[in-house]
Design a protein around this motif. Structure first.
Motif, PDB file in Angstrom:
ATOM      1  N   TYR A 123      44.076  38.359  41.418  1.00 29.07           N
ATOM      2  CA  TYR A 123      44.291  37.831  42.694  1.00 29.07           C
ATOM      3  C   TYR A 123      44.764  38.753  43.981  1.00 29.07           C
ATOM      4  O   TYR A 123      45.221  38.328  44.839  1.00 29.07           O
ATOM      5  CB  TYR A 123      44.934  36.745  42.866  1.00 29.07           C
ATOM      6  CG  TYR A 123      44.383  35.475  41.655  1.00 29.07           C
ATOM      7  CD1 TYR A 123      43.375  34.727  41.778  1.00 29.07           C
ATOM      8  CD2 TYR A 123      45.119  35.361  40.301  1.00 29.07           C
ATOM      9  CE1 TYR A 123      42.861  34.227  40.943  1.00 29.07           C
ATOM     10  CE2 TYR A 123      44.576  34.335  39.603  1.00 29.07           C
ATOM     11  CZ  TYR A 123      43.594  33.862  39.624  1.00 29.07           C
ATOM     12  OH  TYR A 123      42.945  33.023  38.822  1.00 29.07           O
ATOM     13  N   SER A 156      42.455  38.488  47.126  1.00 28.00           N
ATOM     14  CA  SER A 156      42.355  36.922  47.223  1.00 28.00           C
ATOM     15  C   SER A 156      43.054  36.520  48.581  1.00 28.00           C
ATOM     16  O   SER A 156      44.133  36.956  48.682  1.00 28.00           O
ATOM     17  CB  SER A 156      42.237  36.283  46.106  1.00 28.00           C
ATOM     18  OG  SER A 156      41.407  36.427  44.956  1.00 28.00           O
ATOM     19  N   ALA A 201      46.703  31.940  45.983  1.00 24.14           N
ATOM     20  CA  ALA A 201      45.271  31.928  46.300  1.00 24.14           C
ATOM     21  C   ALA A 201      44.645  30.639  46.260  1.00 24.14           C
ATOM     22  O   ALA A 201      43.799  30.244  47.030  1.00 24.14           O
ATOM     23  CB  ALA A 201      44.664  33.071  45.181  1.00 24.14           C
TER      24      ALA A 201
END
Length: 155
Positions: free
Chosen positions: A78, A81, A90
Motif C-alpha cells: 500500500y 495507494s 488505504a
C-alpha cells in the motif's frame, strides 16, 4: 416529501429495467392494440435506459468492491495507494472516496426510473410530461455509450 421506501423501490426498478423492457417489447409485439406503436416506443426507450442502468449497476458494484471492501480486493503493498502506506489508511481513504460516487450512482438510477415513468406516461397513456424527457433519455444513453467505449479503450 419523498420517503426512503419509494426511492429504494425506484432504484431497484431501474436496476431491473432492461429485462422488464425486453418483456414489454414482447408483450407489445403480441397484441394488435391501437396503442401498439406507443407501447413499442416505451419498450424501446426502456431498453436504452435499462442498458444504461445495467452499466451503472456494474460500476456501482465495482466502486463498492474497490471502496468498502478495498482491503479484501487489494492485497498490497500500500506504499503508493491513496491513504497508504498502511492497510487501514488505504482502506479508509478508498471507503470515504467511494461514498459520493455510490450516492451519485444511486441518484442516477433514481433519475432513470423517473425518466422511464415519464416516458411511459407520455407514450402509453398520452399524457403531457414535458419535452425534456425523451432528449434526456437519448442524451443519457449516448453518454453511456461514450463511457463504455472510453472504458474499453483504457483496458
Amino acid at each position: 416529501m419523498t420517503s426512503i421506501k419509494p426511492i429504494a423501490t425506484d432504484i431497484l426498478r431501474a436496476a431491473a429495467l432492461l429485462p422488464v423492457s425486453v418483456a414489454r417489447s414482447g408483450t407489445a409485439l403480441k397484441g394488435h392494440t391501437p396503442h401498439r406503436l406507443r407501447r413499442l416506443l416505451h419498450a424501446g426507450t426502456g431498453i436504452l435506459l435499462g442498458a444504461v442502468a445495467f452499466v451503472l449497476v456494474g460500476m456501482e458494484l465495482l466502486v463498492i468492491a474497490r471502496g468498502a471492501f478495498y482491503g479484501f480486493v487489494d492485497q498490497g503493498p500500500y506504499d503508493h495507494s491513496w491513504g497508504g502506506p498502511t492497510l487501514a489508511g488505504a482502506w479508509l481513504v478508498h471507503f470515504l472516496a467511494s461514498l459520493p460516487v455510490v450516492a451519485g450512482g444511486l441518484g442516477l438510477l433514481w433519475f432513470i426510473a423517473d425518466l422511464d415513468d415519464r416516458l411511459g406516461a407520455r407514450f402509453v397513456r398520452g399524457e403531457r410530461t414535458g419535452a425534456w424527457a425523451l432528449p434526456a433519455a437519448l442524451l443519457l444513453s449516448a453518454g453511456a455509450v461514450g463511457f463504455v467505449i472510453a472504458w474499453i479503450h483504457q483496458l
